[in-house]
Design an enzyme around this catalytic site. Structure first.
Site, PDB file in Angstrom:
ATOM      1  CB  CYS A 158      -0.943   0.002   1.207  1.00  0.00           C
ATOM      2  SG  CYS A 158      -0.116   0.231   2.795  1.00  0.00           S
ATOM      3  CB  CYS A 161       3.503  -0.063   3.567  1.00  0.00           C
ATOM      4  SG  CYS A 161       2.425  -0.728   4.869  1.00  0.00           S
ATOM      5  CB  CYS A 185      12.298  -8.528  -3.915  1.00  0.00           C
ATOM      6  SG  CYS A 185      12.110  -7.694  -5.526  1.00  0.00           S
ATOM      7  CB  CYS A 225      36.134  18.001  -3.514  1.00  0.00           C
ATOM      8  SG  CYS A 225      37.357  18.798  -2.442  1.00  0.00           S
ATOM      9  CG  HIS A 262      48.418   6.945  -0.998  1.00  0.00           C
ATOM     10  ND1 HIS A 262      48.684   6.096  -2.038  1.00  0.00           N
ATOM     11  CD2 HIS A 262      47.070   7.136  -1.017  1.00  0.00           C
ATOM     12  CE1 HIS A 262      47.566   5.757  -2.637  1.00  0.00           C
ATOM     13  NE2 HIS A 262      46.551   6.385  -2.046  1.00  0.00           N
ATOM     14  CB  CYS A 294      74.431  13.503  22.657  1.00  0.00           C
ATOM     15  SG  CYS A 294      75.985  13.672  21.736  1.00  0.00           S
ATOM     16  CB  CYS A 307      68.116  17.944   7.828  1.00  0.00           C
ATOM     17  SG  CYS A 307      69.538  18.351   8.813  1.00  0.00           S
ATOM     18  CB  CYS A 330      71.109   4.929  12.670  1.00  0.00           C
ATOM     19  SG  CYS A 330      72.427   5.862  11.859  1.00  0.00           S
ATOM     20  CG  HIS A 337      74.589   8.486   7.515  1.00  0.00           C
ATOM     21  ND1 HIS A 337      75.265   8.321   8.706  1.00  0.00           N
ATOM     22  CD2 HIS A 337      73.357   7.959   7.723  1.00  0.00           C
ATOM     23  CE1 HIS A 337      74.477   7.740   9.584  1.00  0.00           C
ATOM     24  NE2 HIS A 337      73.310   7.505   9.013  1.00  0.00           N
TER      25      HIS A 337
END
EC number: 2.3.2.31
Length: 497
Positions: A158, A161, A185, A225, A262, A294, A307, A330, A337
Site C-alpha cells: 500500500c 507502507c 527481492c 572532493c 600517498h 647524544c 633534517c 640511527c 652516511h
C-alpha cells in the site's frame, strides 16, 4: 636541515550544492606547506628524460551544475538507446559504474539480462510466481487497487507502507539503495517512483543530495572532493591513484581512494599501514618523544629542524668540549652516511628467523615495524619543523623587500626551495609503508637504493635551505634539481599504475 644543539631537560545555492554537507571530515596536517607543488618549476629545470613527470595527471574540477549536466547527458543518451525511462537508465549506469561501452555491449548480447543484472527487472521465474491480491503484504490490510503500488517485480504494497519505507531509508542517508520491501527481492526503486512518496520538500532535497552522491561515487571517472563543505567534483579520463587538487578549497587527495595522497604506496597498502599504525599506537608511543641521548656525551638532545644531520655541541661552564655530527635516526657518525647508500634507511632482515621460536619471530616482526614506523613518523615531524623554516624564509624575504634589498621575485627561489623540500620529503615519508610491505628480492633492493639516494639528497637540500644565506642561488638550485630528479626517478619506477 636542522641543527640539534645540546638541550638538557627531563624526560545551498545550487551552484554550491554540497553532497557532503552532513558529513564531517578532518584531514588537515598542521605541518603542511600550502601549495608546495606549485611555483617551483622555474627553479627546477628538467631536461631530456628528467622532464618526464610521473605525477602528471589531467583532471577537471566541476561545479554541481557542470557535473549534473555530465551525468544527465550520459543518462539521456543511454535511455534512448535502451528504450527505458531516465530514472531506470540512471540505475543501469550506477550498476555498471557509468561505463557506457560495457553497457551497450551487454545490451547487444542480451538486453533482458542487462536489466536483471542492473536490478531494475526481475527474472522471469520470480515474476511468474507473483499473484494478484488486494492485501498489502506489509500491513496485511485490505487496500483498494489504486492504492497498491509495485515495481517491475509486481510485489504490491500500500502507498502508506511505501511512504514509511522510503521516508525511513532516506532519513538514514540512502539514495539509490532504496529497494523493494519484499523479502529476498533486490529490485531498486527508480527515483521517479520514490519522489512522489516523500512527504516533505526537506526530505526530497535530502534524497536529491544522496542520489547525486551515489551517482558520482559510482562513476568511474568522477570523485567528490573530500574537503569540508566543498561541493566540487573531480573528473578524469583514466581513473588512477594520482594526486588531484580541488580548485575551490585546495584540498589535495588521491583520486582513487579520496584519502591523503600517498605515492609511491598504493591505496590498499596505505590503508593497511594506517590501520596497523592505529592498532599499534601504544606500542610505538615512545617514538613520539622529541628527545634522544647524544651518542657521544649522553646529554638529552632535541631535534629542532627537519633534517637528520645533527650537530650537538657539548658545553661545560661555557667552554666547548667537543662537537658531534651524527644521524638522528640511527645515532651513527654522520661521516658514514655516504651519498651512494644511506644505510640507516634499509632494514636488515634476519634470514634465519623462520627457524626460530614463535616468540623470536614476534620480536623480529615488532622490531621491523618499529624500524619503519620511526622513519615514517620522523619525516612527518620533519615536515612540520620545515614548515616553520618556510615561515621564517617568508619573513626574511619580506624584511629584505621592505629594506629595498631586492624584490619578491629576486628572493622567490628561497621560498621555492622550501616548497620543493616539503614536496620531496612528503614523497619520502610514503616510501616507508611501501618498503615495509614489499617482499624481499631484486625489486626491493632497487627500491631501497633509490629511496636511499632520495633521502641523501633531501638531507643535503634541507641543510642548505636552513642555511640559505651561506649558499649562492646556483648551488641551492642545483641541489633542488638533484633532489627532484631522484624523486621523479623513484616514482617513475614504483608509482602505482
Amino acid at each position: 636541515m636542522s641543527v640539534d644543539m645540546n638541550s638538557q631537560g627531563s624526560d545551498s545555492n545550487e551552484e554550491d550544492y554540497d553532497p557532503n554537507c552532513e558529513e564531517e571530515e578532518e584531514d588537515e596536517d598542521p605541518g603542511d606547506i600550502e601549495d608546495y607543488y606549485d611555483g617551483v618549476a622555474n627553479d627546477v629545470e628538467q631536461q631530456g628524460a628528467d622532464a618526464f613527470d610521473p605525477e602528471e595527471y589531467q583532471f577537471t574540477c566541476l561545479t554541481y551544475k557542470e557535473s549534473e549536466s555530465t551525468l544527465n547527458e550520459h543518462m539521456a543518451s543511454l535511455a534512448a538507446t535502451l528504450k527505458v525511462s531516465h530514472a531506470v537508465a540512471k540505475l543501469v549506469l550506477v550498476s555498471f559504474h557509468w561505463q557506457i561501452s560495457e553497457i551497450l555491449e551487454r545490451h547487444k548480447s542480451n538486453a533482458a539480462q542487462l536489466l536483471v543484472e542492473a536490478r531494475v527487472q526481475p527474472t522471469s521465474s520470480k515474476h511468474a510466481m507473483v499473484h494478484s491480491s488486494h492485501h498489502c503484504a506489509v500491513c496485511m490490510q485490505f487496500v483498494r487497487k489504486e492504492n497498491l503500488l509495485s515495481l517491475a517485480c509486481q510485489h504490491q504494497f500500500c502507498r502508506s507502507c511505501w511512504e514509511q519505507h522510503c521516508t525511513v531509508l532516506v532519513k538514514d542517508g540512502v539514495g539509490v539503495g532504496v529497494s523493494c520491501m519484499a523479502q529476498d527481492c533486490l529490485l531498486r526503486t527508480p527515483e521517479d517512483f520514490v519522489f512522489p512518496l516523500l512527504p516533505s520538500e526537506e526530505l526530497k532535497d535530502k534524497y536529491r543530495r544522496y542520489l547525486f552522491r551515489d551517482y558520482v561515487e559510482s562513476h568511474y571517472q568522477l570523485q567528490l572532493c573530500p574537503g569540508a563543505d566543498c561541493p566540487m567534483v573531480i573528473q578524469v579520463q583514466e581513473p588512477k591513484a594520482r594526486r588531484v587538487q580541488c580548485n575551490r578549497c585546495n584540498e589535495v587527495f588521491c583520486f582513487k581512494c579520496r584519502q591523503m595522497y600517498h605515492a609511491p604506496t598504493d591505496c590498499a597498502t596505505i590503508r593497511k599501514w594506517l590501520t596497523k599504525c592505529a592498532d599499534d599506537s601504544e606500542t610505538a608511543n615512545y617514538i613520539s618523544a622529541h628527545t634522544k641521548d647524544c651518542p657521544k656525551c649522553n646529554i638529552c638532545i632535541e631535534k629542532n629542524g627537519g633534517c637528520n644531520h645533527m650537530v650537538s655541541n657539548s658545553l661545560n661552564t661555557g667552554f666547548l668540549l667537543f662537537s658531534a655530527d651524527f644521524c638522528w635516526m640511527c645515532l651513527g657518525d654522520w661521516k658514514t652516511h655516504g651519498s651512494e647508500y644511506y644505510e640507516c634507511s634499509r632494514y636488515k632482515e634476519n634470514p634465519d628467523i623462520v627457524n626460530q621460536s614463535q616468540q623470536a619471530q614476534a620480536r623480529e616482526a615488532l622490531k621491523k615495524y618499529l624500524f619503519y614506523f620511526e622513519r615514517w613518523e620522523n619525516h612527518n615531524k620533519s615536515l612540520q619543523l620545515e614548515a616553520q623554516t618556510y615561515q621564517r624564509i617568508q619573513e626574511k624575504i619580506q624584511e629584505r623587500v621592505m629594506n629595498n634589498l631586492g624584490t619578491w621575485i629576486d628572493w622567490q627561489y628561497l621560498q621555492n626551495a622550501a616548497k620543493l623540500l616539503a614536496k620531496c620529503r612528503y614523497t619520502l615519508q610514503y616510501t616507508y609503508p611501501y618498503a615495509y610491505y614489499m617482499e624481499s628480492g631484486p625489486r626491493k633492493k632497487l627500491f631501497e637504493y633509490q629511496q636511499a639516494q632520495l633521502e641523501a639528497e633531501i638531507e643535503n637540500l634541507s641543510w642548505k635551505v636552513e642555511r640559505a644565506d651561506s649558499y649562492d642561488r646556483g648551488d641551492l638550485e642545483n641541489q633542488m634539481h638533484i633532489a627532484e630528479q631522484r624523486r621523479r626517478t623513484l616514482l617513475k619506477d614504483f608509482h602505482d599504475t
